[in-house]
Motif scaffolding. Structure first.
Motif, PDB file in Angstrom:
ATOM      1  N   LYS A 104       6.674 -11.935   7.618  1.00  0.00           N
ATOM      2  CA  LYS A 104       6.927 -12.459   8.960  1.00  0.00           C
ATOM      3  C   LYS A 104       5.671 -12.579   9.815  1.00  0.00           C
ATOM      4  N   THR A 105       4.656 -11.811   9.490  1.00  0.00           N
ATOM      5  CA  THR A 105       3.454 -11.807  10.330  1.00  0.00           C
ATOM      6  C   THR A 105       2.537 -12.967   9.966  1.00  0.00           C
ATOM      7  N   GLU A 106       1.847 -13.467  10.953  1.00  0.00           N
ATOM      8  CA  GLU A 106       0.946 -14.598  10.743  1.00  0.00           C
ATOM      9  C   GLU A 106      -0.514 -14.198  10.841  1.00  0.00           C
ATOM     10  N   SER A 107      -0.790 -13.035  11.398  1.00  0.00           N
ATOM     11  CA  SER A 107      -2.160 -12.583  11.592  1.00  0.00           C
ATOM     12  C   SER A 107      -2.721 -11.997  10.290  1.00  0.00           C
ATOM     13  N   ALA A 108      -3.914 -12.410   9.948  1.00  0.00           N
ATOM     14  CA  ALA A 108      -4.563 -11.909   8.731  1.00  0.00           C
ATOM     15  C   ALA A 108      -4.903 -10.422   8.865  1.00  0.00           C
ATOM     16  N   LYS A 109      -5.278 -10.002  10.068  1.00  0.00           N
ATOM     17  CA  LYS A 109      -5.603  -8.590  10.276  1.00  0.00           C
ATOM     18  C   LYS A 109      -4.369  -7.709  10.110  1.00  0.00           C
ATOM     19  N   GLU A 110      -3.239  -8.172  10.613  1.00  0.00           N
ATOM     20  CA  GLU A 110      -2.004  -7.406  10.460  1.00  0.00           C
ATOM     21  C   GLU A 110      -1.593  -7.332   8.997  1.00  0.00           C
ATOM     22  N   ARG A 111      -1.723  -8.446   8.278  1.00  0.00           N
ATOM     23  CA  ARG A 111      -1.392  -8.426   6.848  1.00  0.00           C
ATOM     24  C   ARG A 111      -2.296  -7.465   6.094  1.00  0.00           C
ATOM     25  N   MET A 112      -3.585  -7.403   6.480  1.00  0.00           N
ATOM     26  CA  MET A 112      -4.509  -6.472   5.846  1.00  0.00           C
ATOM     27  C   MET A 112      -4.088  -5.025   6.129  1.00  0.00           C
ATOM     28  N   ARG A 113      -3.694  -4.736   7.359  1.00  0.00           N
ATOM     29  CA  ARG A 113      -3.250  -3.386   7.696  1.00  0.00           C
ATOM     30  C   ARG A 113      -1.963  -3.033   6.960  1.00  0.00           C
ATOM     31  N   ILE A 114      -1.085  -4.009   6.805  1.00  0.00           N
ATOM     32  CA  ILE A 114       0.156  -3.775   6.059  1.00  0.00           C
ATOM     33  C   ILE A 114      -0.162  -3.458   4.607  1.00  0.00           C
ATOM     34  N   ARG A 115      -1.106  -4.176   4.006  1.00  0.00           N
ATOM     35  CA  ARG A 115      -1.515  -3.876   2.625  1.00  0.00           C
ATOM     36  C   ARG A 115      -2.116  -2.482   2.522  1.00  0.00           C
ATOM     37  N   GLU A 116      -2.881  -2.090   3.537  1.00  0.00           N
ATOM     38  CA  GLU A 116      -3.443  -0.736   3.545  1.00  0.00           C
ATOM     39  C   GLU A 116      -2.338   0.310   3.597  1.00  0.00           C
ATOM     40  N   LEU A 117      -1.310   0.054   4.406  1.00  0.00           N
ATOM     41  CA  LEU A 117      -0.194   0.989   4.475  1.00  0.00           C
ATOM     42  C   LEU A 117       0.595   1.012   3.173  1.00  0.00           C
ATOM     43  N   GLN A 118       0.707  -0.134   2.514  1.00  0.00           N
ATOM     44  CA  GLN A 118       1.369  -0.160   1.220  1.00  0.00           C
ATOM     45  C   GLN A 118       0.590   0.668   0.199  1.00  0.00           C
ATOM     46  N   ALA A 119      -0.719   0.528   0.198  1.00  0.00           N
ATOM     47  CA  ALA A 119      -1.555   1.320  -0.707  1.00  0.00           C
ATOM     48  C   ALA A 119      -1.439   2.806  -0.367  1.00  0.00           C
ATOM     49  N   PHE A 120      -1.418   3.131   0.922  1.00  0.00           N
ATOM     50  CA  PHE A 120      -1.255   4.519   1.339  1.00  0.00           C
ATOM     51  C   PHE A 120       0.058   5.088   0.819  1.00  0.00           C
ATOM     52  N   ASN A 121       1.131   4.317   0.920  1.00  0.00           N
ATOM     53  CA  ASN A 121       2.433   4.796   0.450  1.00  0.00           C
ATOM     54  C   ASN A 121       2.464   4.993  -1.057  1.00  0.00           C
ATOM     55  N   ILE A 122       1.771   4.149  -1.790  1.00  0.00           N
ATOM     56  CA  ILE A 122       1.696   4.320  -3.244  1.00  0.00           C
ATOM     57  C   ILE A 122       0.926   5.594  -3.582  1.00  0.00           C
ATOM     58  N   VAL A 123      -0.166   5.829  -2.878  1.00  0.00           N
ATOM     59  CA  VAL A 123      -0.930   7.067  -3.094  1.00  0.00           C
ATOM     60  C   VAL A 123      -0.084   8.276  -2.698  1.00  0.00           C
ATOM     61  N   TYR A 124       0.680   8.147  -1.640  1.00  0.00           N
ATOM     62  CA  TYR A 124       1.577   9.229  -1.223  1.00  0.00           C
ATOM     63  C   TYR A 124       2.579   9.542  -2.337  1.00  0.00           C
ATOM     64  N   LEU A 125       3.151   8.518  -2.948  1.00  0.00           N
ATOM     65  CA  LEU A 125       4.082   8.743  -4.056  1.00  0.00           C
ATOM     66  C   LEU A 125       3.391   9.438  -5.227  1.00  0.00           C
ATOM     67  N   LEU A 126       2.161   9.048  -5.529  1.00  0.00           N
ATOM     68  CA  LEU A 126       1.414   9.711  -6.595  1.00  0.00           C
ATOM     69  C   LEU A 126       1.154  11.175  -6.253  1.00  0.00           C
ATOM     70  N   PHE A 127       0.837  11.452  -4.998  1.00  0.00           N
ATOM     71  CA  PHE A 127       0.604  12.814  -4.532  1.00  0.00           C
ATOM     72  C   PHE A 127       1.854  13.667  -4.715  1.00  0.00           C
ATOM     73  N   ILE A 128       2.981  13.171  -4.231  1.00  0.00           N
ATOM     74  CA  ILE A 128       4.248  13.892  -4.346  1.00  0.00           C
ATOM     75  C   ILE A 128       4.628  14.056  -5.817  1.00  0.00           C
ATOM     76  N   SER A 129       4.446  13.009  -6.608  1.00  0.00           N
ATOM     77  CA  SER A 129       4.787  13.082  -8.027  1.00  0.00           C
ATOM     78  C   SER A 129       3.935  14.112  -8.753  1.00  0.00           C
ATOM     79  N   GLY A 130       2.658  14.168  -8.418  1.00  0.00           N
ATOM     80  CA  GLY A 130       1.780  15.147  -9.049  1.00  0.00           C
ATOM     81  C   GLY A 130       2.239  16.572  -8.795  1.00  0.00           C
ATOM     82  N   PHE A 131       2.565  16.882  -7.556  1.00  0.00           N
ATOM     83  CA  PHE A 131       3.028  18.234  -7.258  1.00  0.00           C
ATOM     84  C   PHE A 131       4.416  18.506  -7.819  1.00  0.00           C
ATOM     85  N   LEU A 132       5.265  17.499  -7.885  1.00  0.00           N
ATOM     86  CA  LEU A 132       6.585  17.676  -8.478  1.00  0.00           C
ATOM     87  C   LEU A 132       6.462  17.949  -9.972  1.00  0.00           C
ATOM     88  N   ILE A 133       5.627  17.194 -10.652  1.00  0.00           N
ATOM     89  CA  ILE A 133       5.411  17.416 -12.084  1.00  0.00           C
ATOM     90  C   ILE A 133       4.793  18.784 -12.314  1.00  0.00           C
TER      91      ILE A 133
END
Length: 113
Positions: free
Chosen positions: A28-57
């Motif tokens: 929905k967003t048209e701004s390139a900067k916002e899309r970049m920040r959204i991608r950063e948050l997506q990467a952060f969430n993936i790293v968060y899942l890896l963090f949680i998975s590591g401690f769970l394992i």
């Protein structure tokens, strides 16, 4: 048993819903900067899942090892369970309140406590 299982599953369900939300607003967003920040948050969430998975394992492996070796293998739970709890708390108390402010780069959007 159900509450304990839900406690371990909750970070995954919240993060998967967050990734879906970020994908939705990315289209929905048209701004390139916002899309970049959204991608950063997506990467952060993936790293968060890896963090949680590591401690769970780590928790699961050491519980199994404690039955094979000795009781002191449970000491890893002293580290892994509080780290999972801390990560969950930070996600709920800090990340969700500041997500939209980060995407829009507007401090006034930070939700109060």
């Amino acid at each position: 048993m159900s509450k304990m299982l839900n406690w371990f599953i909750e970070p995954y369900s919240l993060t998967i819903n967050e990734l879906r939300y970020l994908k939705e607003i990315s289209g929905k967003t048209e701004s390139a900067k916002e899309r970049m920040r959204i991608r950063e948050l997506q990467a952060f969430n993936i790293v968060y899942l890896l963090f949680i998975s590591g401690f769970l394992i780590l928790s699961i492996v050491y519980v199994i090892l404690s039955f094979i070796t000795a009781w002191y293998a449970f000491t890893s739970l002293i580290i892994s369970l509080p780290m999972i709890a801390l990560a969950k708390r930070m996600q709920k108390k800090r990340y969700f309140k500041r997500r939209d402010a980060y995407i829009k780069n507007d401090v006034s959007l930070i939700k109060p406590d």
